[in-house]
Design a protein around this motif. Structure first.
Motif, PDB file in Angstrom:
ATOM      1  N   ILE A 188      -7.498  -5.514   0.661  1.00 38.69           N
ATOM      2  CA  ILE A 188      -6.938  -6.498  -0.261  1.00 38.69           C
ATOM      3  C   ILE A 188      -8.046  -7.301  -0.904  1.00 38.69           C
ATOM      4  CG2 ILE A 188      -6.569  -8.265   1.548  1.00 38.69           C
ATOM      5  CD1 ILE A 188      -3.866  -8.844   0.027  1.00 38.69           C
ATOM      6  N   GLU A 189      -7.906  -7.499  -2.216  1.00 42.50           N
ATOM      7  CA  GLU A 189      -8.861  -8.259  -3.013  1.00 42.50           C
ATOM      8  C   GLU A 189      -8.105  -9.119  -4.013  1.00 42.50           C
ATOM      9  OE1 GLU A 189     -11.855  -9.072  -3.321  1.00 42.50           O
ATOM     10  OE2 GLU A 189     -13.158  -7.628  -2.311  1.00 42.50           O
ATOM     11  N   ARG A 190      -8.813 -10.009  -4.670  1.00 37.85           N
ATOM     12  CA  ARG A 190      -8.226 -10.781  -5.762  1.00 37.85           C
ATOM     13  C   ARG A 190      -9.129 -10.668  -6.976  1.00 37.85           C
ATOM     14  NH1 ARG A 190      -6.801 -17.083  -6.932  1.00 37.85           N
ATOM     15  NH2 ARG A 190      -9.024 -17.222  -7.210  1.00 37.85           N
ATOM     16  N   ILE A 191      -8.522 -10.405  -8.134  1.00 34.52           N
ATOM     17  CA  ILE A 191      -9.252 -10.416  -9.390  1.00 34.52           C
ATOM     18  C   ILE A 191      -8.579 -11.420 -10.320  1.00 34.52           C
ATOM     19  CG2 ILE A 191      -9.965  -8.005  -9.121  1.00 34.52           C
ATOM     20  CD1 ILE A 191      -7.877  -7.281 -11.269  1.00 34.52           C
ATOM     21  N   ILE A 192      -9.267 -11.786 -11.370  1.00 33.60           N
ATOM     22  CA  ILE A 192      -8.707 -12.715 -12.350  1.00 33.60           C
ATOM     23  C   ILE A 192      -8.478 -11.967 -13.652  1.00 33.60           C
ATOM     24  CG2 ILE A 192      -9.063 -14.811 -13.692  1.00 33.60           C
ATOM     25  CD1 ILE A 192      -8.569 -15.346 -10.761  1.00 33.60           C
ATOM     26  N   VAL A 193      -7.245 -11.993 -14.118  1.00 35.64           N
ATOM     27  CA  VAL A 193      -6.870 -11.408 -15.397  1.00 35.64           C
ATOM     28  C   VAL A 193      -6.405 -12.546 -16.304  1.00 35.64           C
ATOM     29  CG1 VAL A 193      -5.253  -9.837 -16.540  1.00 35.64           C
ATOM     30  CG2 VAL A 193      -6.229  -9.232 -14.321  1.00 35.64           C
ATOM     31  N   VAL A 194      -6.626 -12.407 -17.596  1.00 35.77           N
ATOM     32  CA  VAL A 194      -6.199 -13.436 -18.538  1.00 35.77           C
ATOM     33  C   VAL A 194      -4.959 -12.965 -19.285  1.00 35.77           C
ATOM     34  CG1 VAL A 194      -6.827 -14.768 -20.592  1.00 35.77           C
ATOM     35  CG2 VAL A 194      -8.526 -14.350 -18.803  1.00 35.77           C
ATOM     36  N   ASP A 195      -3.921 -13.792 -19.293  1.00 36.38           N
ATOM     37  CA  ASP A 195      -2.718 -13.511 -20.071  1.00 36.38           C
ATOM     38  C   ASP A 195      -3.107 -13.499 -21.547  1.00 36.38           C
ATOM     39  OD1 ASP A 195      -0.302 -13.515 -21.416  1.00 36.38           O
ATOM     40  OD2 ASP A 195       0.314 -15.500 -20.729  1.00 36.38           O
ATOM     41  N   PRO A 196      -2.946 -12.373 -22.254  1.00 35.95           N
ATOM     42  CA  PRO A 196      -3.383 -12.298 -23.651  1.00 35.95           C
ATOM     43  C   PRO A 196      -2.636 -13.228 -24.591  1.00 35.95           C
ATOM     44  CG  PRO A 196      -3.093 -10.095 -22.728  1.00 35.95           C
ATOM     45  CD  PRO A 196      -2.487 -11.063 -21.751  1.00 35.95           C
ATOM     46  N   VAL A 197      -1.442 -13.677 -24.219  1.00 38.68           N
ATOM     47  CA  VAL A 197      -0.651 -14.536 -25.109  1.00 38.68           C
ATOM     48  C   VAL A 197      -1.047 -16.003 -24.961  1.00 38.68           C
ATOM     49  CG1 VAL A 197       1.682 -15.381 -25.615  1.00 38.68           C
ATOM     50  CG2 VAL A 197       1.274 -12.935 -25.239  1.00 38.68           C
ATOM     51  N   SER A 198      -1.079 -16.496 -23.727  1.00 44.32           N
ATOM     52  CA  SER A 198      -1.379 -17.918 -23.514  1.00 44.32           C
ATOM     53  C   SER A 198      -2.866 -18.194 -23.348  1.00 44.32           C
ATOM     54  CB  SER A 198      -0.639 -18.422 -22.273  1.00 44.32           C
ATOM     55  OG  SER A 198      -1.138 -17.789 -21.096  1.00 44.32           O
ATOM     56  N   GLY A 199      -3.632 -17.159 -22.998  1.00 46.91           N
ATOM     57  CA  GLY A 199      -5.049 -17.365 -22.707  1.00 46.91           C
ATOM     58  C   GLY A 199      -5.302 -17.988 -21.350  1.00 46.91           C
ATOM     59  N   VAL A 200      -4.251 -18.094 -20.533  1.00 42.29           N
ATOM     60  CA  VAL A 200      -4.349 -18.708 -19.213  1.00 42.29           C
ATOM     61  C   VAL A 200      -4.629 -17.620 -18.172  1.00 42.29           C
ATOM     62  CG1 VAL A 200      -3.127 -20.060 -17.469  1.00 42.29           C
ATOM     63  CG2 VAL A 200      -2.800 -20.562 -19.897  1.00 42.29           C
ATOM     64  N   GLN A 201      -5.416 -17.975 -17.161  1.00 42.77           N
ATOM     65  CA  GLN A 201      -5.744 -17.019 -16.120  1.00 42.77           C
ATOM     66  C   GLN A 201      -4.514 -16.649 -15.284  1.00 42.77           C
ATOM     67  OE1 GLN A 201      -8.949 -18.579 -13.736  1.00 42.77           O
ATOM     68  NE2 GLN A 201     -10.505 -17.972 -15.221  1.00 42.77           N
ATOM     69  N   ALA A 202      -4.471 -15.377 -14.891  1.00 37.05           N
ATOM     70  CA  ALA A 202      -3.415 -14.869 -14.023  1.00 37.05           C
ATOM     71  C   ALA A 202      -4.074 -14.267 -12.786  1.00 37.05           C
ATOM     72  CB  ALA A 202      -2.581 -13.821 -14.746  1.00 37.05           C
ATOM     73  N   PRO A 203      -4.243 -15.056 -11.715  1.00 39.75           N
ATOM     74  CA  PRO A 203      -4.823 -14.496 -10.488  1.00 39.75           C
ATOM     75  C   PRO A 203      -4.007 -13.288 -10.026  1.00 39.75           C
ATOM     76  CG  PRO A 203      -4.577 -16.882 -10.334  1.00 39.75           C
ATOM     77  CD  PRO A 203      -3.835 -16.456 -11.553  1.00 39.75           C
ATOM     78  N   THR A 204      -4.707 -12.215  -9.690  1.00 43.80           N
ATOM     79  CA  THR A 204      -4.032 -10.943  -9.401  1.00 43.80           C
ATOM     80  C   THR A 204      -4.447 -10.420  -8.029  1.00 43.80           C
ATOM     81  OG1 THR A 204      -3.914 -10.402 -11.761  1.00 43.80           O
ATOM     82  CG2 THR A 204      -3.715  -8.568 -10.192  1.00 43.80           C
ATOM     83  N   VAL A 205      -3.462 -10.160  -7.196  1.00 47.03           N
ATOM     84  CA  VAL A 205      -3.699  -9.588  -5.874  1.00 47.03           C
ATOM     85  C   VAL A 205      -3.744  -8.069  -6.015  1.00 47.03           C
ATOM     86  CG1 VAL A 205      -2.766  -9.276  -3.544  1.00 47.03           C
ATOM     87  CG2 VAL A 205      -2.619 -11.508  -4.676  1.00 47.03           C
ATOM     88  N   VAL A 206      -4.797  -7.456  -5.497  1.00 41.75           N
ATOM     89  CA  VAL A 206      -4.938  -5.998  -5.527  1.00 41.75           C
ATOM     90  C   VAL A 206      -4.931  -5.494  -4.086  1.00 41.75           C
ATOM     91  CG1 VAL A 206      -6.319  -4.042  -6.314  1.00 41.75           C
ATOM     92  CG2 VAL A 206      -6.338  -6.182  -7.624  1.00 41.75           C
ATOM     93  N   VAL A 207      -3.985  -4.617  -3.786  1.00 41.34           N
ATOM     94  CA  VAL A 207      -3.872  -3.993  -2.463  1.00 41.34           C
ATOM     95  C   VAL A 207      -4.145  -2.509  -2.665  1.00 41.34           C
ATOM     96  CG1 VAL A 207      -2.447  -3.733  -0.400  1.00 41.34           C
ATOM     97  CG2 VAL A 207      -2.107  -5.699  -1.895  1.00 41.34           C
ATOM     98  N   TYR A 208      -5.002  -1.936  -1.841  1.00 40.46           N
ATOM     99  CA  TYR A 208      -5.498  -0.594  -2.143  1.00 40.46           C
ATOM    100  C   TYR A 208      -5.795   0.177  -0.864  1.00 40.46           C
ATOM    101  CZ  TYR A 208      -9.738  -3.283  -1.229  1.00 40.46           C
ATOM    102  OH  TYR A 208     -10.678  -4.116  -0.648  1.00 40.46           O
ATOM    103  N   PRO A 209      -5.838   1.505  -0.953  1.00 40.18           N
ATOM    104  CA  PRO A 209      -6.147   2.307   0.244  1.00 40.18           C
ATOM    105  C   PRO A 209      -7.621   2.197   0.624  1.00 40.18           C
ATOM    106  CG  PRO A 209      -5.873   3.724  -1.667  1.00 40.18           C
ATOM    107  CD  PRO A 209      -5.491   2.343  -2.110  1.00 40.18           C
ATOM    108  N   THR A 210      -7.877   2.136   1.904  1.00 39.39           N
ATOM    109  CA  THR A 210      -9.240   2.076   2.412  1.00 39.39           C
ATOM    110  C   THR A 210      -9.346   2.910   3.682  1.00 39.39           C
ATOM    111  OG1 THR A 210     -11.007   0.618   3.221  1.00 39.39           O
ATOM    112  CG2 THR A 210      -8.755  -0.029   3.720  1.00 39.39           C
ATOM    113  N   ASP A 211     -10.547   3.412   3.949  1.00 34.19           N
ATOM    114  CA  ASP A 211     -10.782   4.144   5.189  1.00 34.19           C
ATOM    115  C   ASP A 211     -11.150   3.212   6.339  1.00 34.19           C
ATOM    116  OD1 ASP A 211     -10.336   6.605   3.926  1.00 34.19           O
ATOM    117  OD2 ASP A 211     -12.405   6.704   3.212  1.00 34.19           O
ATOM    118  N   ALA A 212     -11.371   1.934   6.025  1.00 32.47           N
ATOM    119  CA  ALA A 212     -11.678   0.948   7.062  1.00 32.47           C
ATOM    120  C   ALA A 212     -10.413   0.624   7.852  1.00 32.47           C
ATOM    121  CB  ALA A 212     -12.253  -0.320   6.433  1.00 32.47           C
ATOM    122  N   GLU A 213     -10.586   0.076   9.033  1.00 30.74           N
ATOM    123  CA  GLU A 213      -9.446  -0.235   9.887  1.00 30.74           C
ATOM    124  C   GLU A 213      -8.940  -1.637   9.594  1.00 30.74           C
ATOM    125  OE1 GLU A 213      -8.229  -0.424  14.640  1.00 30.74           O
ATOM    126  OE2 GLU A 213     -10.162   0.394  14.021  1.00 30.74           O
TER     127      GLU A 213
END
Length: 333
Positions: free
Chosen positions: A31-56
């Protein structure tokens, strides 16, 4: 009775498919967090990214939820595809975290932005043109951001994209899939159904001066499959979903206290394309499709957001997560 038997059989098959997938290619979830910007308002949209990993992975606390994941884990070399998640009005990027973890364990990257002006910390733009226009465009911006992120670009290159959402998140995903919304139509709906909960709450009532502003260019052709749960549909014409050309799984809750299926889903059914799958969960409520919140938080919610009496939320959530994994595994190839 036949419809009930058919649904039970499908749910059982979906669960078995999910178990088979996890047994064949199970990963742990990073799990990570990235910051994306809403193209309409220009306001940041914090985004949670959950992804496959080989780590435990290990059990961690994320907001009000306890999940099995590993913060900052190295992503696996490849993924089955990308799944976008859009939360409901006034909710959070974590609203469907259990489904996100299940999808990551099955090999998908999952990305859930927190929509600006329409989340649990900031609802100042609810019901406005900016939210209706910005929500789908934020999901498209998430695809762009992950495609440019060195951690995820390689594992997602050439892979399919799907999306799912609840309530206003369902609206978001339908617009992303090609349905054409209209705030004028939404205003007309609320005028005809003044006591409809979505209109009374103000979430779906645009201001008069915004109703004529067009909602255009919201579709994203990169999305190849969609799943919506108790979607807000009053801004679409009843035949407005007929032109969607990708597989869609459409859930409704028979005891929904906000988006009642008789007004927000059933009128559309006669116009559904052949690729649509319709599932009505008779004993579910509006929030029954979201990851369960702890009891001390649930007690603070208004009654119309509680599960109906006797509804087994934990059992349903496990089944729903399995069905979500099975649907995207089947439709995104």
């Amino acid at each position: 009775m036949f419809r009930l038997i058919r649904y039970v059989i499908f749910a059982a098959l979906a669960f078995m498919v999910a178990v088979w997938i996890s047994g064949q290619s199970r990963a742990d979830a990073g799990i990570e967090r990235i910051i994306v910007v809403d193209p309409v308002s220009g306001v940041q949209a914090p985004t949670v990214v959950v992804y496959p990993t080989d780590a435990e992975a290990n059990q961690i606390t994320l907001g009000p939820y306890n999940i099995q994941a590993l913060r900052g884990a190295v992503p696996a070399e490849s993924a089955r595809g990308l799944i976008l998640v859009s939360h409901g009005a006034g909710a959070s990027a974590l609203a469907h975290i259990s489904a996100a973890v299940a999808l990551a364990e099955a090999g998908f990257v999952v990305a859930a932005p927190q929509h600006p002006g329409d989340n649990f910390t900031d609802f100042t733009r609810q019901g406005t043109w900016q939210v209706y226009a910005g929500r789908p465009k934020t999901l498209s911006a998430v695809i762009d951001a992950l495609s440019a992120d060195d951690r995820f670009a390689g594992m997602l290159e050439g892979k399919p994209v799907g999306a799912f959402g609840l309530s206003m998140g369902g609206y978001t995903v339908l617009a992303l899939a090609g349905a054409q919304p209209s705030l004028a139509r939404l205003g007309e709906f609320c005028a005809r159904h003044a006591t409809d909960a979505a209109c009374v709450l103000g979430i779906s009532r645009p201001s008069r001066h915004q109703r004529d502003r067009p909602l255009a260019a919201l579709a994203d052709p990169r999305v190849g499959a969609a799943l919506v749960m108790a979607p807000a549909t009053a801004m679409f014409a009843t035949d407005g979903l007929a032109g969607i050309g990708i597989p869609v799984r459409f859930y409704t809750a028979g005891r929904d206290g906000i988006v009642h299926p008789d007004l927000h889903a059933e009128p559309f059914r006669s116009h559904f394309p052949a690729a649509f799958e319709y599932v009505r969960v008779e004993d579910a409520g509006h929030l029954s499709f979201a990851t369960p919140l702890p009891p001390d938080i649930v007690r603070l919610l208004p009654p119309y957001l509680h599960d109906p009496p006797g509804f087994d939320r934990a059992a349903f959530q496990a089944r729903l997560d399995a069905e979500i994994v099975a649907f995207f595994t089947r439709t995104l190839r």
